[in-house]
Design an enzyme around this catalytic site. Structure first.
Site, PDB file in Angstrom:
ATOM      1  N   LYS A   1      -0.155   3.689  -2.643  1.00 30.83           N
ATOM      2  CA  LYS A   1      -1.195   4.720  -2.527  1.00 30.83           C
ATOM      3  C   LYS A   1      -0.632   6.135  -2.437  1.00 30.83           C
ATOM      4  O   LYS A   1      -1.357   7.104  -2.695  1.00 30.83           O
ATOM      5  CB  LYS A   1      -2.091   4.421  -1.326  1.00 30.83           C
ATOM      6  CG  LYS A   1      -2.906   3.135  -1.454  1.00 30.83           C
ATOM      7  CD  LYS A   1      -3.794   2.935  -0.233  1.00 30.83           C
ATOM      8  CE  LYS A   1      -4.697   1.712  -0.348  1.00 30.83           C
ATOM      9  NZ  LYS A   1      -3.967   0.448  -0.176  1.00 30.83           N
TER      10      LYS A   1
ATOM     11  N   SER B   1      -5.417   3.347   4.651  1.00 31.92           N
ATOM     12  CA  SER B   1      -5.053   2.396   3.595  1.00 31.92           C
ATOM     13  C   SER B   1      -6.273   1.656   3.054  1.00 31.92           C
ATOM     14  O   SER B   1      -6.204   0.461   2.749  1.00 31.92           O
ATOM     15  CB  SER B   1      -4.004   1.399   4.099  1.00 31.92           C
ATOM     16  OG  SER B   1      -3.152   0.994   3.063  1.00 31.92           O
TER      17      SER B   1
ATOM     18  N   SER C   1       0.793  -1.234   0.000  1.00 30.31           N
ATOM     19  CA  SER C   1       0.000   0.000   0.000  1.00 30.31           C
ATOM     20  C   SER C   1       0.822   1.280   0.000  1.00 30.31           C
ATOM     21  O   SER C   1       0.245   2.374  -0.041  1.00 30.31           O
ATOM     22  CB  SER C   1      -0.949   0.006   1.200  1.00 30.31           C
ATOM     23  OG  SER C   1      -2.030  -0.872   0.975  1.00 30.31           O
TER      24      SER C   1
END
Length: 304
Positions: free
Chosen positions: A64, A118, A61
Site C-alpha cells: 500500500k 491498512s 500490505s
C-alpha cells in the site's frame, strides 16, 4: 547439492557474515525475530545492520505504500469522492471490510485509511479509480519500482492481499526513503486514530493505526506501514528518529503478532548500547524453517 546449500544457509543463520559498524557495534549481537531486515542511516545512507536483506519475500500490505505513491504521482484530486463497489470487494476476494458498498469517501480520506489502518477495500478502490483502471495502476506501480531501483520487486495488486506482491528488505528501504518525502504519506501513515465520515448513506467509522508504536506515540515516526499475510508473516517498515538519528527500518516475516515491535525495541537498544537482546526459541526455529524453505526453492529453481 540442495542439502549442501541448506546446510550453508543454516550456518549463516546462526552466524551471519556482517562486519562491525562505524559505531563499534557488532551486528552479531543483534538478534531479531524477523527473517529479513535492514537498518539504514537515512541521511548518510550507511547500512547499520542487515539480515538476509536481499531475500525476495511476499510483502503483504507494505504494498500500500507504493499504492499511495502512484495515486499521489498522478495528482488525482484528493477531495474527489470515490464510490466503493462490488468490483472492489471482488478485487480483495471479499475479504472483510466495514465499509459499505456504494458509499463514498474523498480520495484523500480513502488513502489515509489504506495507509494508517491498512484498509484493503480502500486500496482496491484507489486502484480501480485510477485512469485506465487496475491494470494501468499495477503497471504504474511496477514502473515506479524500477525508477526507484527496486530490482527485486514486483506488484500484482493495489492492496497487497496477493502473495505475489514481492520485494526485499533492501528494496523496501528505497521505497520508505522515497515515500517519506510525500507530505500526505508522512501524515496519513502516522495518524494515530481517525474517524471517517462516509456519504451515500451517511455513517461514521473509527480507525486506529496498525502500528502500536505510532498509535500510542511511543516513537518519533515520520512514516510507517505494517503488513501481514500467512505467507509474508508480520512486516513493518518505518522512517523514525532514534536518539537524534533518522533511520530507515525494514523488518520482514516476523514471528508473532507483536514481534516487529519487539524487534524495533531490540534495534533501538543495540544502537544505544551494542546489546541487541534475545528472541524466543520458537522465533529462531521459525526463521530456520523459512530460510531452509527459501534456499530449497532457489536450489530447485536453479536445477530446472
Amino acid at each position: 547439492m540442495i542439502k549442501i546449500m541448506l546446510s550453508l544457509a543454516l550456518t549463516l543463520f546462526i552466524s551471519p557474515a556482517m562486519a562491525t559498524d562505524k559505531g563499534g557495534r557488532n551486528p552479531a549481537n543483534l538478534q531479531l525475530a524477523s527473517v529479513s531486515a535492514v537498518v539504514i542511516d537515512a541521511d548518510s545512507g550507511e547500512v547499520l545492520y542487515k539480515k538476509y536483506a536481499n531475500m525476495v519475500k511476499p510483502i503483504a500490505s507494505l504494498t500500500k505504500v507504493m499504492t499511495a505513491m502512484v495515486v499521489l504521482d498522478a495528482k488525482l484530486p484528493l477531495k474527489e469522492a470515490i464510490r466503493f463497489s462490488n468490483d472492489d470487494r471482488k478485487a480483495i476476494n471479499y475479504y472483510h471490510s466495514r465499509i459499505r458498498v456504494d458509499s463514498e469517501l474523498p480520495r484523500g480520506e480513502v488513502l489515509r485509511l489504506a495507509l494508517m489502518s491498512s484498509e484493503n477495500l480502500a486500496a482496491a478502490a484507489l486502484g480501480r479509480n485510477y485512469p485506465g483502471g487496475l491494470p494501468a495502476f499495477v503497471a504504474r506501480m511496477n514502473a515506479k519500482a524500477r525508477a526507484l531501483g527496486m530490482k527485486n520487486t514486483h506488484f500484482v495488486d493495489s492492496s497487497g492481499l496477493s502473495d505475489k506482491n514481492v520485494s526485499t528488505a533492501e528494496d523496501l528501504a528505497k521505497l520508505v526513503a522515497a515515500a517519506a518525502k510525500y507530505r500526505e504519506i508522512a501524515t496519513y501513515s502516522t495518524t494515530s486514530v481517525y474517524t471517517a465520515n462516509f456519504s451515500r448513506p451517511r455513517y461514521r467509522l473509527a480507525y486506529v493505526n496498525t502500528n502500536p508504536l505510532v498509535r500510542y506515540q511511543r516513537w518519533d515516526v515520520a512514516m510507517s506501514k505494517t503488513g501481514y499475510l500467512d505467507e509474508a508473516g508480520r512486516c513493518l517498515v518505518m522512517k523514525t528518529n532514534v536518539d537524534g538519528k533518522e533511520l530507515l527500518i525494514v523488518m520482514l516475516d516476523s514471528f508473532g503478532k507483536t514481534s516487529p515491535m519487539g524487534d524495533a525495541g531490540r534495534i533501538k537498544r543495540w544502537l544505544a548500547s551494542g546489546n541487541g537482546g534475545t528472541v524466543a526459541r520458537a522465533a529462531k526455529d521459525y526463521q530456520k524453517r523459512k530460510i531452509a524453505s527459501h534456499l530449497a526453492s532457489r536450489a530447485t529453481a536453479s536445477i530446472r
